[in-house]
Design a protein around this motif. Structure first.
Motif, PDB file in Angstrom:
ATOM      1  N   TRP A  11      39.906   4.642  22.532  1.00  0.00           N
ATOM      2  CA  TRP A  11      41.159   4.997  23.203  1.00  0.00           C
ATOM      3  C   TRP A  11      42.268   5.273  22.199  1.00  0.00           C
ATOM      4  O   TRP A  11      43.144   6.115  22.426  1.00  0.00           O
ATOM      5  N   GLY A  12      42.268   4.589  21.069  1.00  0.00           N
ATOM      6  CA  GLY A  12      43.284   4.819  20.050  1.00  0.00           C
ATOM      7  C   GLY A  12      43.153   6.202  19.441  1.00  0.00           C
ATOM      8  O   GLY A  12      44.150   6.895  19.210  1.00  0.00           O
ATOM      9  N   ALA A  13      41.906   6.621  19.165  1.00  0.00           N
ATOM     10  CA  ALA A  13      41.676   7.953  18.610  1.00  0.00           C
ATOM     11  C   ALA A  13      42.087   9.029  19.604  1.00  0.00           C
ATOM     12  O   ALA A  13      42.709  10.039  19.226  1.00  0.00           O
ATOM     13  N   ASP A  14      41.756   8.836  20.883  1.00  0.00           N
ATOM     14  CA  ASP A  14      42.137   9.822  21.906  1.00  0.00           C
ATOM     15  C   ASP A  14      43.641   9.922  22.046  1.00  0.00           C
ATOM     16  O   ASP A  14      44.205  11.025  22.170  1.00  0.00           O
ATOM     17  N   VAL A  18      45.826  13.285  21.348  1.00  0.00           N
ATOM     18  CA  VAL A  18      46.679  13.892  22.377  1.00  0.00           C
ATOM     19  C   VAL A  18      48.077  14.129  21.829  1.00  0.00           C
ATOM     20  O   VAL A  18      48.684  15.200  22.021  1.00  0.00           O
ATOM     21  N   VAL A  19      48.603  13.133  21.126  1.00  0.00           N
ATOM     22  CA  VAL A  19      49.960  13.279  20.568  1.00  0.00           C
ATOM     23  C   VAL A  19      50.006  14.400  19.548  1.00  0.00           C
ATOM     24  O   VAL A  19      50.915  15.245  19.546  1.00  0.00           O
ATOM     25  N   LEU A  20      49.009  14.461  18.656  1.00  0.00           N
ATOM     26  CA  LEU A  20      49.022  15.447  17.582  1.00  0.00           C
ATOM     27  C   LEU A  20      48.800  16.871  18.078  1.00  0.00           C
ATOM     28  O   LEU A  20      49.249  17.827  17.430  1.00  0.00           O
ATOM     29  N   THR A  21      48.119  17.044  19.189  1.00  0.00           N
ATOM     30  CA  THR A  21      47.812  18.399  19.670  1.00  0.00           C
ATOM     31  C   THR A  21      48.781  18.923  20.717  1.00  0.00           C
ATOM     32  O   THR A  21      49.014  20.136  20.799  1.00  0.00           O
ATOM     33  N   PHE A  22      49.364  18.039  21.523  1.00  0.00           N
ATOM     34  CA  PHE A  22      50.242  18.506  22.600  1.00  0.00           C
ATOM     35  C   PHE A  22      51.726  18.334  22.301  1.00  0.00           C
ATOM     36  O   PHE A  22      52.552  19.087  22.813  1.00  0.00           O
ATOM     37  N   LEU A  23      52.082  17.351  21.490  1.00  0.00           N
ATOM     38  CA  LEU A  23      53.496  17.140  21.190  1.00  0.00           C
ATOM     39  C   LEU A  23      54.110  18.282  20.383  1.00  0.00           C
ATOM     40  O   LEU A  23      55.267  18.666  20.648  1.00  0.00           O
ATOM     41  N   PRO A  24      53.410  18.866  19.390  1.00  0.00           N
ATOM     42  CA  PRO A  24      54.035  19.978  18.641  1.00  0.00           C
ATOM     43  C   PRO A  24      54.477  21.134  19.528  1.00  0.00           C
ATOM     44  O   PRO A  24      55.533  21.733  19.286  1.00  0.00           O
ATOM     45  N   ALA A  25      53.686  21.476  20.546  1.00  0.00           N
ATOM     46  CA  ALA A  25      54.083  22.565  21.434  1.00  0.00           C
ATOM     47  C   ALA A  25      55.354  22.206  22.202  1.00  0.00           C
ATOM     48  O   ALA A  25      56.241  23.055  22.388  1.00  0.00           O
ATOM     49  N   LEU A  26      55.458  20.963  22.660  1.00  0.00           N
ATOM     50  CA  LEU A  26      56.663  20.544  23.374  1.00  0.00           C
ATOM     51  C   LEU A  26      57.885  20.571  22.467  1.00  0.00           C
ATOM     52  O   LEU A  26      58.988  20.953  22.900  1.00  0.00           O
ATOM     53  N   LEU A  27      57.704  20.155  21.213  1.00  0.00           N
ATOM     54  CA  LEU A  27      58.835  20.124  20.289  1.00  0.00           C
ATOM     55  C   LEU A  27      59.266  21.528  19.852  1.00  0.00           C
ATOM     56  O   LEU A  27      60.452  21.765  19.589  1.00  0.00           O
ATOM     57  N   SER A  28      58.325  22.451  19.757  1.00  0.00           N
ATOM     58  CA  SER A  28      58.667  23.805  19.293  1.00  0.00           C
ATOM     59  C   SER A  28      59.073  24.751  20.413  1.00  0.00           C
ATOM     60  O   SER A  28      59.660  25.810  20.146  1.00  0.00           O
ATOM     61  N   GLN A  29      58.778  24.398  21.665  1.00  0.00           N
ATOM     62  CA  GLN A  29      59.090  25.299  22.779  1.00  0.00           C
ATOM     63  C   GLN A  29      60.583  25.617  22.890  1.00  0.00           C
ATOM     64  O   GLN A  29      60.942  26.777  23.187  1.00  0.00           O
ATOM     65  N   PRO A  30      61.507  24.668  22.667  1.00  0.00           N
ATOM     66  CA  PRO A  30      62.940  25.027  22.762  1.00  0.00           C
ATOM     67  C   PRO A  30      63.356  26.119  21.786  1.00  0.00           C
ATOM     68  O   PRO A  30      64.355  26.821  22.033  1.00  0.00           O
ATOM     69  N   TYR A  31      62.633  26.281  20.685  1.00  0.00           N
ATOM     70  CA  TYR A  31      62.989  27.320  19.726  1.00  0.00           C
ATOM     71  C   TYR A  31      62.355  28.658  20.079  1.00  0.00           C
ATOM     72  O   TYR A  31      62.637  29.664  19.415  1.00  0.00           O
ATOM     73  N   VAL A  52      41.111  17.517  30.059  1.00  0.00           N
ATOM     74  CA  VAL A  52      39.890  18.065  29.467  1.00  0.00           C
ATOM     75  C   VAL A  52      39.677  17.523  28.056  1.00  0.00           C
ATOM     76  O   VAL A  52      38.529  17.376  27.596  1.00  0.00           O
ATOM     77  N   LEU A  53      40.778  17.209  27.355  1.00  0.00           N
ATOM     78  CA  LEU A  53      40.631  16.654  26.014  1.00  0.00           C
ATOM     79  C   LEU A  53      39.971  15.283  26.062  1.00  0.00           C
ATOM     80  O   LEU A  53      39.170  14.930  25.190  1.00  0.00           O
ATOM     81  N   LEU A  54      40.275  14.493  27.090  1.00  0.00           N
ATOM     82  CA  LEU A  54      39.669  13.179  27.216  1.00  0.00           C
ATOM     83  C   LEU A  54      38.196  13.265  27.624  1.00  0.00           C
ATOM     84  O   LEU A  54      37.450  12.307  27.442  1.00  0.00           O
ATOM     85  N   LEU A  55      37.786  14.418  28.172  1.00  0.00           N
ATOM     86  CA  LEU A  55      36.397  14.607  28.595  1.00  0.00           C
ATOM     87  C   LEU A  55      35.563  15.367  27.564  1.00  0.00           C
ATOM     88  O   LEU A  55      34.410  15.703  27.834  1.00  0.00           O
ATOM     89  N   ARG A  56      36.131  15.617  26.394  1.00  0.00           N
ATOM     90  CA  ARG A  56      35.473  16.498  25.429  1.00  0.00           C
ATOM     91  C   ARG A  56      34.171  15.914  24.891  1.00  0.00           C
ATOM     92  O   ARG A  56      33.279  16.669  24.477  1.00  0.00           O
ATOM     93  N   ARG A  57      34.008  14.570  24.882  1.00  0.00           N
ATOM     94  CA  ARG A  57      32.768  13.977  24.373  1.00  0.00           C
ATOM     95  C   ARG A  57      31.666  14.006  25.431  1.00  0.00           C
ATOM     96  O   ARG A  57      30.511  14.278  25.107  1.00  0.00           O
ATOM     97  N   ARG A  58      32.030  13.671  26.666  1.00  0.00           N
ATOM     98  CA  ARG A  58      31.016  13.623  27.727  1.00  0.00           C
ATOM     99  C   ARG A  58      30.603  15.014  28.187  1.00  0.00           C
ATOM    100  O   ARG A  58      29.415  15.267  28.417  1.00  0.00           O
ATOM    101  N   LEU A  59      31.594  15.905  28.345  1.00  0.00           N
ATOM    102  CA  LEU A  59      31.320  17.259  28.857  1.00  0.00           C
ATOM    103  C   LEU A  59      31.954  18.284  27.929  1.00  0.00           C
ATOM    104  O   LEU A  59      32.943  18.947  28.280  1.00  0.00           O
ATOM    105  N   PRO A  60      31.447  18.432  26.721  1.00  0.00           N
ATOM    106  CA  PRO A  60      32.111  19.317  25.756  1.00  0.00           C
ATOM    107  C   PRO A  60      32.156  20.781  26.200  1.00  0.00           C
ATOM    108  O   PRO A  60      33.164  21.459  26.006  1.00  0.00           O
ATOM    109  N   THR A  61      31.065  21.272  26.788  1.00  0.00           N
ATOM    110  CA  THR A  61      31.041  22.676  27.209  1.00  0.00           C
ATOM    111  C   THR A  61      32.020  22.920  28.355  1.00  0.00           C
ATOM    112  O   THR A  61      32.820  23.876  28.336  1.00  0.00           O
ATOM    113  N   THR A  62      31.962  22.055  29.361  1.00  0.00           N
ATOM    114  CA  THR A  62      32.876  22.196  30.501  1.00  0.00           C
ATOM    115  C   THR A  62      34.319  22.049  30.064  1.00  0.00           C
ATOM    116  O   THR A  62      35.212  22.805  30.516  1.00  0.00           O
ATOM    117  N   ALA A  63      34.600  21.080  29.205  1.00  0.00           N
ATOM    118  CA  ALA A  63      35.972  20.871  28.731  1.00  0.00           C
ATOM    119  C   ALA A  63      36.489  22.092  27.987  1.00  0.00           C
ATOM    120  O   ALA A  63      37.650  22.499  28.162  1.00  0.00           O
TER     121      ALA A  63
END
Length: 396
Positions: A11-14, A18-31, A52-63
């Motif tokens: 859960w810590g890795a997930d 999530v923070v590293l992949t989704f937060l940059p877009a939120l921070l850069s969107q105002p610019y 889908v990111l949380l399901l990437r190990r169980r269902l990688p193709t579907t995710a």
């Protein structure tokens, strides 16, 4: 900081991913664009993307397929409303591609997923151009530029999976080598056991058998012998037969440890009197005192006690012939205490008799049962052997 098996908990890795992949877009969107349609498309996309990111190990193709579809839906939807999303929205797609390469071993599934998202890409670009009038929002080279590095993420995942498989194969080979080495060692041990058994049979068994034959011959001609000689011959024959049986069991155990069940009863406290009788028949004087019920003593302790008394009697005959021997066995505070004391010898013993391993053997036998053994001369010129062994928790 809690670590599990040298790694972050899942859960810590997930959460960190999530923070590293989704937060940059939120921070850069105002610019890039602060309009309502842009924030709405980004919020919906990132909500789906987290799932889908949380399901990437169980269902990688579907995710991967769902995440790619959500991304293009967000891009097309925002472009249709005249809004633009941050280029960093492509980061989750790289993570999904890495998981696809790392967790999917089937080339068929991988190719099917890539073809599916390719169809989605073409359909999305066509729909975007059909529904958007402004060239700034129709998409084209900017989208292709963002997608061009994505195959590298899949290649990194594939390389990581290949390395893991190589490591697993190396571990299996190492385990096979260890098993083969252990098997070879066991076979070498068995061969050595068989060799020792053969040597013992050749060196000891033949001579012992010959001794018994001579003793039986003397017994058969007992009428020609004096009384004392007949008694000695009887004792010699009985001792030879007992030693032959015990040696036969020992050789069987050396040849095959799985066939270690003795052919004759294992001696215990009940056989001590007979053991002392054989000592008396050989010209010795011995007394026995047993202050504990044999049935309350574990079998290994009984056998060890018998062997200690047997060796002590042999030593007394060898080094102090004719000396009186006193044997006492009793239970004290959860322990069995066996004491063998011989007095001063009326005559000197046989010089150079024995091989000097009797006390060592007794110490090893008693020590194997978590007991202790002390041996040494007494003040009156005799010798004392004391063995103590616990009556409980004895490993058979």
């Amino acid at each position: 900081m809690r670590v599990m098996d040298g790694r972050w908990p899942g859960w810590g890795a997930d959460a960190g991913l999530v923070v590293l992949t989704f937060l940059p877009a939120l921070l850069s969107q105002p610019y890039v664009d602060t309009s309502g349609p842009a924030w709405t498309s980004l919020t919906v996309y990132e909500t789906v993307g987290v799932g889908v990111l949380l399901l990437r190990r169980r269902l990688p193709t579907t995710a991967f397929v769902v995440g790619f579809g959500a991304l293009f839906a967000a891009l097309v939807g925002s472009a249709g409303a005249g809004a633009k999303l941050s280029p960093l929205v492509f980061l989750p797609l790289a993570v999904l591609l890495y998981s696809l390469g790392n967790h999917v071993a089937s080339w068929r599934r991988t190719v099917s997923a890539v073809l599916g998202v390719s169809v989605l890409s073409v359909a999305g670009l066509w729909l975007n151009r059909m529904t958007t009038d402004s060239g700034d929002f129709q998409g084209g080279l900017d989208v292709l530029a963002a997608l061009a590095p994505m195959p590298l993420a899949w290649a990194m995942g594939f390389a990581a999976r290949t390395r893991q498989e190589l490591l697993a194969a190396a571990e299996r080979r190492a385990a096979d080598a260890r098993r083969a080495q252990a098997l070879e060692a066991a076979q070498a041990t068995q061969r050595e056991r068989a060799r020792i058994a053969g040597e013992m049979h050749d060196v000891v068994a033949h001579s012992l058998t010959l001794l018994v034959v001579h003793a039986e011959t003397l017994r058969a001609r007992g009428g020609e012998l004096p009384d004392w000689a007949r008694v000695q011959a009887d004792g010699l024959a009985a001792a030879g037969r007992q030693s032959s049986g015990e040696l036969r069991d020992l050789l069987r155990m050396l040849r095959d440890p799985a066939d270690a069940a003795p052919l004759q009863p294992v001696p215990g406290l009940g056989e001590l009197e007979a053991l002392l009788d054989s000592h008396r028949a050989a010209g010795g004087t011995a007394g026995l005192t047993v202050g504990i019920a044999p049935e309350s003593v574990p079998g290994p302790v009984q056998l060890a006690t018998y062997r200690v008394v047997q060796e002590a009697l042999v030593n007394a005959r060898r080094h102090a012939p004719g000396a009186p021997v006193r044997v006492s066995v009793d239970g004290v505070a959860g322990e069995l205490r066996c004491e063998i004391v011989n007095g001063r010898a009326p005559r000197r013993g046989t010089a150079g008799a024995g091989i000097g391993l009797g006390l060592v053997s007794m110490e090893e036998r008693v020590g194997a049962l978590d007991g202790g053994l002390t041996a040494g001369p007494t003040g009156d010129g005799g010798f004392r052997v004391v063995a103590t062994m616990p009556l409980e928790r004895v490993d058979v």
